[in-house]
Design a protein around this motif. Structure first.
Motif, PDB file in Angstrom:
ATOM      1  N   ARG A 177     -30.572  16.658   8.920  1.00 53.85           N
ATOM      2  CA  ARG A 177     -29.325  17.290   8.490  1.00 53.85           C
ATOM      3  C   ARG A 177     -28.119  16.350   8.586  1.00 53.85           C
ATOM      4  O   ARG A 177     -27.279  16.315   7.691  1.00 53.85           O
ATOM      5  N   GLN A 178     -28.026  15.579   9.685  1.00 55.61           N
ATOM      6  CA  GLN A 178     -26.848  14.726   9.859  1.00 55.61           C
ATOM      7  C   GLN A 178     -26.790  13.595   8.837  1.00 55.61           C
ATOM      8  O   GLN A 178     -25.764  13.403   8.184  1.00 55.61           O
ATOM      9  N   SER A 181     -25.847  15.041   5.517  1.00 57.70           N
ATOM     10  CA  SER A 181     -24.411  15.333   5.488  1.00 57.70           C
ATOM     11  C   SER A 181     -23.597  14.062   5.242  1.00 57.70           C
ATOM     12  O   SER A 181     -22.700  14.026   4.401  1.00 57.70           O
ATOM     13  N   PRO A 399     -20.236  23.450  10.126  1.00 58.06           N
ATOM     14  CA  PRO A 399     -20.364  22.017   9.853  1.00 58.06           C
ATOM     15  C   PRO A 399     -21.693  21.488  10.396  1.00 58.06           C
ATOM     16  O   PRO A 399     -22.333  22.133  11.220  1.00 58.06           O
ATOM     17  N   VAL A 400     -22.113  20.315   9.915  1.00 57.80           N
ATOM     18  CA  VAL A 400     -23.304  19.643  10.421  1.00 57.80           C
ATOM     19  C   VAL A 400     -22.905  18.682  11.536  1.00 57.80           C
ATOM     20  O   VAL A 400     -23.546  18.590  12.577  1.00 57.80           O
ATOM     21  N   THR A 404     -17.145  12.427   9.829  1.00 57.04           N
ATOM     22  CA  THR A 404     -17.780  11.796   8.678  1.00 57.04           C
ATOM     23  C   THR A 404     -18.359  10.451   9.141  1.00 57.04           C
ATOM     24  O   THR A 404     -18.171  10.050  10.289  1.00 57.04           O
ATOM     25  N   SER A 437     -28.658  20.859   5.298  1.00 55.74           N
ATOM     26  CA  SER A 437     -27.315  20.375   4.982  1.00 55.74           C
ATOM     27  C   SER A 437     -27.216  20.250   3.472  1.00 55.74           C
ATOM     28  O   SER A 437     -28.112  19.688   2.840  1.00 55.74           O
ATOM     29  N   PRO A 439     -24.341  19.140   0.306  1.00 59.95           N
ATOM     30  CA  PRO A 439     -23.023  18.518   0.120  1.00 59.95           C
ATOM     31  C   PRO A 439     -21.995  19.552  -0.307  1.00 59.95           C
ATOM     32  O   PRO A 439     -22.255  20.371  -1.201  1.00 59.95           O
ATOM     33  N   VAL A 448     -19.187  15.331   3.032  1.00 61.75           N
ATOM     34  CA  VAL A 448     -19.269  16.309   4.126  1.00 61.75           C
ATOM     35  C   VAL A 448     -20.358  17.331   3.772  1.00 61.75           C
ATOM     36  O   VAL A 448     -20.363  17.863   2.665  1.00 61.75           O
ATOM     37  N   GLY A 449     -21.234  17.589   4.719  1.00 61.08           N
ATOM     38  CA  GLY A 449     -22.293  18.576   4.493  1.00 61.08           C
ATOM     39  C   GLY A 449     -21.958  19.913   5.132  1.00 61.08           C
ATOM     40  O   GLY A 449     -21.285  19.983   6.164  1.00 61.08           O
ATOM     41  N   GLN A 451     -23.703  23.120   6.881  1.00 63.88           N
ATOM     42  CA  GLN A 451     -24.979  23.472   7.502  1.00 63.88           C
ATOM     43  C   GLN A 451     -25.314  24.944   7.231  1.00 63.88           C
ATOM     44  O   GLN A 451     -24.466  25.827   7.386  1.00 63.88           O
TER      45      GLN A 451
END
Lengths: 487, 95
Positions: A177-178, A181, A399-400, A404, A437, A439, A448-449, A451
């Motif tokens: 996921r990170q 993102s 957020p993930v 950023t 995640s 976009p 930025v992703g 979640q």
């Protein structure tokens, strides 16, 4: 070519617009042209890719092809691939030729997907920046001075820069996921037990789970469906039917209840990311969803408990690297102890040694109750938070990552600050829940992703929710200029 | 929470990791910081909470006790750093 969905590529292959050999060669050429800038691959398997593509073309010609036949894929270099080096981005396994395929690889190979190569990662999947690789850092395609995230940074960068249409990763604390993102692509970590761990080199066995990176939710649904399912070779594999994840993509999300945990919007969250997430939630309201504030009160305990459980399991799992049966062995050991100590001391990188020692200490005599057992109790509290939340809502969003993509080298001297950035992702692994995640915008000129956290085994619903967002937004279609299609 | 350089050396030995002398202080500082973070757990009330070892509280499955693996000795030994006559070679263990 690079903007087609997997379903579109498949139609083109079946219609004879191009062959799998041509498609595969196209991506191999892009790797040759661009990967010197990114370092996203450890090994490019051109020979196997073209042989797999030739097979796929024969299947297509004979009319026995499936939905993914002929579409090339890349694997994070911890999925064992028969006859191909599987390094885990470690000096320890620099010379390791896997003697069998991981189940996920086996299934996708049987589905007719040619293998482009093995992608770079943090050594043994330990890290959140892909700087902990024996083969060097991976660069973020949106800004080559920045990290792509980790630990599956190579797979994320390769899909982001369109060097592969799809790639596999693994997620132990956010490692799909990170990076998804931070590079602006779509990534899904399914429910623990959904995808077999057989042949995935283990980091923390009760948390590790394989998943997919692609350009959009529709593509993820196809590949995840093909690689999921019960496997007798994985003792924690869940024996449960795999639904057709693509079938529900177009369902309406009218009336969907989205839980937004207040603990995910506290101190430390970049204000630009906060704004992107709020705007994404507004978009969901327009699609007919209802936003419900919820609380996951034990979120702050995810980091301390994860950094006991994961290193403890790692210290046990990585004890297999002894310099005897495979992997690195030091030169001229004087005795057995010297061989173990120097083979491991020289073969593992700094972060891996840090985590092995953390785990060894946490499990050592007299400390087990205070650390490991306490962490497992907290794991239950975190899991209960989610259970209660899912009584009120259908899905959870936030957020993930609190930040950023940062500059390469910016945090290497401060491992703790990197651990703290895992705050929104770790709790899912502790609970075993699926997460994605997608976009959702930009902050600080970087992706930025958003979640999406689903209840157990609800990957189909999450992919539906993601797909609906991608029908009304175009963030998932953006490609860094440098890596755009050749004219 | 702090782990002294001597404790780090002891842990490194337990984990069978050789650590260069000049890196011991850094590991001591890093591990102390990590356990400083970990100690935030102490504030959580966990009386009467069952530890959770598996996300779905599943038990390990058992299978029938029959041989399923085929003999692939040569293939599996191909990665061994040092071998002879189908055996792994290690430094002398017994005098």
């Amino acid at each position: 070519m690079i903007n087609k969905t997997l379903a579109e590529l498949s139609s083109s292959l079946k219609a004879g617009e191009f062959s799998s050999v041509e498609l595969t060669q196209y991506f191999l050429d892009r790797i040759t042209k661009h990967d010197a800038d990114l370092n996203s691959f450890i090994t490019v398997t051109e020979e196997q890719a073209l042989a797999g593509a030739k097979n796929a073309d024969e299947q297509i010609a004979s009319g026995s092809s499936g939905a993914l036949t002929g579409i090339p894929i890349a694997y994070k270099d911890l999925f064992c691939t028969d006859g191909i080096r599987t390094s885990c981005a470690s000096k320890m396994l620099d010379n390791f030729i896997a003697p069998y395929n991981a189940t996920a690889v086996e299934k996708l190979t049987e589905a007719g997907m040619p293998m482009l190569g093995k992608t770079n990662m943090d050594e043994f999947a330990m890290g959140s920046s892909n700087e902990n690789s024996f083969y060097g850092a991976v660069k973020n395609p949106w800004d080559l001075e920045r990290v792509p995230g980790g630990s599956s940074g190579g797979s994320a960068a390769a899909v982001c820069a369109k060097l592969a249409p799809v790639a596999l990763g693994t997620d132990t604390g956010g490692s799909i996921r990170q990076p998804a993102s931070l590079t602006g692509i779509t990534g899904i970590k399914p429910t623990y037990g959904r995808v077999s761990r057989f042949g995935m080199i283990a980091y923390a066995s009760s948390l590790d789970q394989g998943g997919v990176f692609a350009s959009n939710a529709e593509d993820c649904a196809l590949v995840l469906g093909m690689m999921s399912g019960f496997d007798a070779k994985d003792s924690t594999s869940v024996d449960r039917d795999v639904p057709d994840f693509s079938a529900a993509l177009n369902d309406s999300i009218q009336g969907l209840k989205i839980g937004v945990p207040k603990e995910f919007f506290g101190e430390g969250l970049d204000s630009g990311i906060d704004k992107v997430i709020q705007e994404a939630l507004e978009e969901y309201k327009k699609l007919g969803a209802e936003i419900v504030e919820i609380s996951l009160p034990n979120t702050h305990l995810a980091i301390p408990s994860y950094y006991v459980i994961a290193p403890a399991e790692a210290s046990s799992n990585l004890s297999r690297f002894d310099g005897v049966r495979y992997g690195y062995r030091c030169e001229d050991p004087v005795d057995l102890t010297d061989m173990y100590m120097r083979s491991r001391g020289e073969g593992f990188g700094t972060e891996v040694k840090r985590r092995i020692m953390t785990g060894t200490y946490a499990l050592s005599a007299g400390y087990y109750d205070a650390y490991y057992l306490k962490a497992q109790k907290i794991r239950r509290l975190i899991s209960n938070d989610f259970k209660q939340a899912f009584e009120k809502v259908d899905v959870i969003m936030g957020p993930v990552s609190p930040e950023t993509a940062f500059k390469i080298g910016e945090k290497t001297d401060d491992p703790i600050s990197m651990y703290l950035a895992d705050i929104y992702t770790l709790s899912l692994n502790l609970a075993g829940l699926p997460g994605m995640s997608i976009p959702a915008g930009e902050a600080n000129n970087m992706p930025v992703g958003l979640q999406i956290i689903g209840n157990y085994f609800e990957e189909g619903k999450m992919l539906n929710i993601a797909h609906q967002f991608q029908q009304v937004t175009d963030y998932h279609k953006r490609v860094p200029t440098q890596f755009g299609e050749e004219k | 929470m702090s782990l002294s350089p001597d404790e780090v050396k002891k842990i490194a030995f337990l984990a069978r990791l050789s650590i260069q002398e000049e890196h011991v202080d850094q590991y001591s500082q890093d591990l102390s910081n990590i356990f400083g973070l970990v100690e935030q757990m102490n504030a959580a009330a966990t009386d009467n909470i069952e530890p959770m070892a598996h996300p779905q509280d599943a038990m390990q499955r058992l299978r029938d006790d029959v041989v399923t693996e085929t003999n692939q000795r040569d293939k599996l030994m191909a990665n061994a750093p040092l071998k002879e006559d189908g055996l792994f070679l290690v430094p002398k263990v017994l005098d």
